[in-house]
Design a protein around this motif. Structure first.
Motif, short mmCIF file in Angstrom:
data_model
loop_
_atom_site.label_atom_id
_atom_site.label_comp_id
_atom_site.label_asym_id
_atom_site.label_seq_id
_atom_site.Cartn_x
_atom_site.Cartn_y
_atom_site.Cartn_z
N THR A 152 1.33 6.44 -9.77
CA THR A 152 2.05 7.34 -8.86
C THR A 152 2.24 6.67 -7.50
N ILE A 153 3.31 7.07 -6.82
CA ILE A 153 3.59 6.63 -5.45
C ILE A 153 3.81 7.88 -4.62
N THR A 154 3.00 8.04 -3.58
CA THR A 154 3.05 9.26 -2.77
C THR A 154 3.25 8.93 -1.31
N VAL A 155 4.22 9.62 -0.68
CA VAL A 155 4.43 9.48 0.76
C VAL A 155 3.44 10.40 1.47
N LYS A 156 2.48 9.80 2.19
CA LYS A 156 1.47 10.60 2.89
C LYS A 156 1.97 11.07 4.26
N ASP A 157 2.70 10.18 4.93
CA ASP A 157 3.40 10.55 6.16
C ASP A 157 4.50 9.51 6.35
N GLU A 158 5.21 9.54 7.47
CA GLU A 158 6.39 8.68 7.63
C GLU A 158 6.09 7.20 7.45
N TYR A 159 4.89 6.79 7.82
CA TYR A 159 4.57 5.37 7.76
C TYR A 159 3.32 5.07 6.92
N THR A 160 3.01 5.95 5.99
CA THR A 160 1.87 5.71 5.09
C THR A 160 2.27 6.05 3.67
N VAL A 161 2.02 5.10 2.76
CA VAL A 161 2.31 5.33 1.36
C VAL A 161 1.03 5.09 0.55
N GLU A 162 0.78 5.96 -0.42
CA GLU A 162 -0.38 5.81 -1.30
C GLU A 162 0.09 5.48 -2.70
N ILE A 163 -0.44 4.38 -3.24
CA ILE A 163 -0.06 3.95 -4.59
C ILE A 163 -1.31 3.95 -5.46
N LYS A 164 -1.22 4.69 -6.56
CA LYS A 164 -2.33 4.74 -7.52
C LYS A 164 -1.91 3.97 -8.78
N THR A 165 -2.83 3.15 -9.27
CA THR A 165 -2.58 2.39 -10.49
C THR A 165 -3.31 3.01 -11.67
N LYS A 166 -2.84 2.68 -12.87
CA LYS A 166 -3.44 3.22 -14.09
C LYS A 166 -4.82 2.61 -14.35
N TYR A 167 -5.02 1.43 -13.82
CA TYR A 167 -6.28 0.71 -13.99
C TYR A 167 -6.41 -0.25 -12.79
N PRO A 168 -7.58 -0.76 -12.52
CA PRO A 168 -7.72 -1.72 -11.41
C PRO A 168 -6.76 -2.90 -11.61
N TYR A 169 -6.00 -3.22 -10.59
CA TYR A 169 -4.94 -4.23 -10.72
C TYR A 169 -5.14 -5.31 -9.66
N GLY A 170 -5.83 -6.37 -10.04
CA GLY A 170 -6.19 -7.41 -9.09
C GLY A 170 -5.03 -8.23 -8.57
N VAL A 171 -3.88 -8.17 -9.24
CA VAL A 171 -2.72 -8.97 -8.86
C VAL A 171 -1.79 -8.17 -7.95
N PHE A 172 -2.22 -6.99 -7.51
CA PHE A 172 -1.29 -6.07 -6.84
C PHE A 172 -0.68 -6.67 -5.58
N LEU A 173 -1.47 -7.26 -4.69
CA LEU A 173 -0.91 -7.83 -3.47
C LEU A 173 0.07 -8.96 -3.78
N ALA A 174 -0.27 -9.77 -4.78
CA ALA A 174 0.64 -10.83 -5.20
C ALA A 174 1.96 -10.24 -5.70
N SER A 175 1.89 -9.15 -6.44
CA SER A 175 3.10 -8.51 -6.95
C SER A 175 3.96 -7.98 -5.81
N LEU A 176 3.31 -7.40 -4.80
CA LEU A 176 4.06 -6.85 -3.66
C LEU A 176 4.63 -7.94 -2.76
N ALA A 177 4.15 -9.18 -2.93
CA ALA A 177 4.68 -10.30 -2.17
C ALA A 177 5.78 -11.03 -2.93
N HIS A 178 6.11 -10.54 -4.10
CA HIS A 178 7.14 -11.18 -4.93
C HIS A 178 8.53 -10.86 -4.41
N THR A 179 9.45 -11.79 -4.56
CA THR A 179 10.84 -11.62 -4.14
C THR A 179 11.43 -10.31 -4.65
N ASN A 180 11.13 -9.97 -5.90
CA ASN A 180 11.73 -8.78 -6.51
C ASN A 180 11.11 -7.47 -6.05
#
Length: 520
Positions: A152-180
């Motif tokens: 899930t992706i939830t907007v907590k306020d104008e400048y805060t977003v909460e992202i929940k994963t289905k399982y612990p995802y150690g590659v998450f920061l790397a994924s968010l740094a990807h061009t796509n």
């Protein structure tokens, strides 16, 4: 006397008029025409032209998945995080900070006061919109897998977003740094085709695209990080590398990348050019088609590995590649230097014995290769080495797109494959290329090993980076012990920049940043 003065005045006036007219015809008041990089001296309209061998496919980070397009989108859009090319750590960009209240929750605080090029605000709604579209099956995004673990992706306020994963995802920061995973303007995406008219928050704004000719960007005067001194960037399509080098020498273009091995001496001899080289993340490897039962014979793979002299090949690269047996290269997270020499050493006599003992010489082998750059060179050298060991090998060469299709379909016995590893993370090398989940798609080696898959899964499903490092090293050593691949070389990424310019940042993954470029 008066008559002579009148004649002289008339003559001088005519010469001045003639000079003025000649100047108007030969010059232009248009700064885009009068300053093509090297010729102008004012940073006010500083221009740089980059020569690309191929045109972009599209300019939406959600829908494109090729390097020519990424070179443009990386300057128009921005991500929440970026990997620092020096420390290899992931640092906030559009994000300001993040925290993990638990292993499955990421709370990301965003920078405030940033606007997209269309004037609309960057905020949590824009992040949610982008990521929801990227992972929506209806979008058919080529790199939707980057966010596959997201629940899930939830907007907590104008400048805060909460992202929940289905399982612990150690590659998450790397994924968010990807061009796509770059953030797009929701308003623009709903109003126009971002594949043709991109709108981001980056240091440069889109100006125009003439397909097959050039794409033009201009500096973003409202850029939150400060307007670049480089006011205009032209991405010029020059299909022939030799022509591009001639244009570089003449000052018609100021920048090339991916310099070809066979042209390095010529480029380095140019007096108006500075060459940069950085040990990179790309890895090039030899593999069997693991889907074929006969290729799973341990002695068959051992004979192949023993017959290949990687040092002999690397010596042909003119410094554009370096030797390490490790599948995970030194610039990739998960690397351990103990794996540098963990592969089977070159021993042609041992290879000959195994070939003779098992009758491998009686089986014709098709070596599939792409018909470009070092792939062709690898094929020719390795075919010769395998032939010396007693194997019966023929080369089948294909253009790039057809090669990828044939490899994906498993239509080969032996092949060379590669991976640039944009994220710089070992899990994002092993999972797409060798995990059983991806056989028939990105796993072109057709490799499937339950023990290996378990190690890779473990590296992806923990946020403890030390644990991830351990799992990746074990997966790496397993492949090398079994001769599942033979690493031919790790790439050195290169650029050639006109030496009137400075400030270009070159990443080990082959990407580059023009936002700090200026004239010396």
């Amino acid at each position: 006397m008066k008559r002579n003065f009148t004649f002289l005045f008339t003559l001088v006036f005519a010469l001045v008029l003639l000079t003025a007219c000649s100047g108007e015809k030969g010059a232009s008041s248009d700064p885009e025409k009068s300053d093509n990089g090297n010729n102008g001296k004012s940073n006010e309209e500083l221009t740089l032209t980059y020569a690309s061998v191929t045109d972009a496919v599209g300019l939406s980070p959600i829908l494109m998945n090729d390097s020519a397009s990424a070179n443009i989108t990386d300057h128009v859009y921005e991500k929440l995080f970026e990997r620092n090319p020096n420390t290899m750590e992931y640092e906030p960009v559009l994000a300001e900070s993040y925290e993990n209240p638990d292993e499955n929750t990421w709370v990301i605080k965003l920078r405030e006061g940033i606007k997209f090029h269309d004037g609309t605000p960057f905020n949590a709604e824009a992040v949610k919109y982008t990521f929801d579209k990227l992972r929506d099956p209806a979008t058919a995004a080529p790199r939707a897998s980057l966010l596959e673990p997201v629940d899930t992706i939830t907007v907590k306020d104008e400048y805060t977003v909460e992202i929940k994963t289905k399982y612990p995802y150690g590659v998450f920061l790397a994924s968010l740094a990807h061009t796509n995973a770059a953030i797009v303007s929701p308003t623009a995406d709903q109003k126009q085709d971002l594949m043709n008219s991109p709108v981001g928050t980056g240091p440069f704004q889109f100006v125009s695209w003439v397909p097959g000719d050039q794409i033009v960007l201009k500096s973003n005067p409202e850029y939150w990080g400060g307007e670049p001194e480089l006011k205009k960037v032209v991405f010029k399509v020059v299909p022939e590398v030799s022509t591009a080098i001639s244009m570089l020498q003449a000052g018609e273009v100021q920048f090339l990348d991916n310099l070809p091995t066979e042209q390095m001496k010529r480029i380095e001899s140019l007096k108006n050019v500075e060459v940069q080289k950085v040990d990179g993340t790309p890895v090039y490897y030899f593999t069997v088609n693991h889907a074929k039962k006969e290729n799973q014979d341990p002695e068959f793979k051992k004979a192949l590995a023993s017959a290949i002299d990687r040092d002999a090949f690397v010596s042909k690269l003119n410094g554009l590649g370096f030797r390490s047996d490790s599948v995970v290269g030194p610039k990739v997270f998960g690397y351990q230097d103990s794996a540098d020499k963990a592969g089977t050493p070159y021993d042609v006599e041992n290879a000959k014995e195994l070939v003779k003992k098992n009758g491998y010489d009686k089986r014709p082998l098709k070596l599939l290769t792409a018909n470009r750059g070092n792939f062709q060179l690898m094929a020719e050298i390795v075919q010769s080495q395998l032939t010396e060991a007693g194997f019966n090998v023929s080369i089948e060469s294909m253009e790039w797109a057809a090669f990828l299709d044939s490899a994906r379909a498993g239509e080969y016995d032996l092949s060379f494959l590669s991976w640039s590893n944009i994220t710089g993370d070992g899990s994002e090398l092993f999972y797409p290329n060798f995990h059983g989940d991806n056989v028939g798609s990105s796993n072109r080696a057709q490799y499937s090993n339950a023990e290996f898959d378990k190690l890779v899964d473990s590296s992806r499903t923990t946020v403890d980076q030390n644990e991830r490092q351990k799992f990746l090293n074990q997966a790496n050593e397993l492949m090398l012990k079994n001769d599942d691949v033979v690493v031919m070389y790790h790439g050195v990424v290169t650029v050639a920049l006109n030496n009137d310019y400075t400030g270009l940042v070159l990443d080990p993954n082959g990407k580059w940043d023009l936002s700090k470029v200026t004239r010396k």
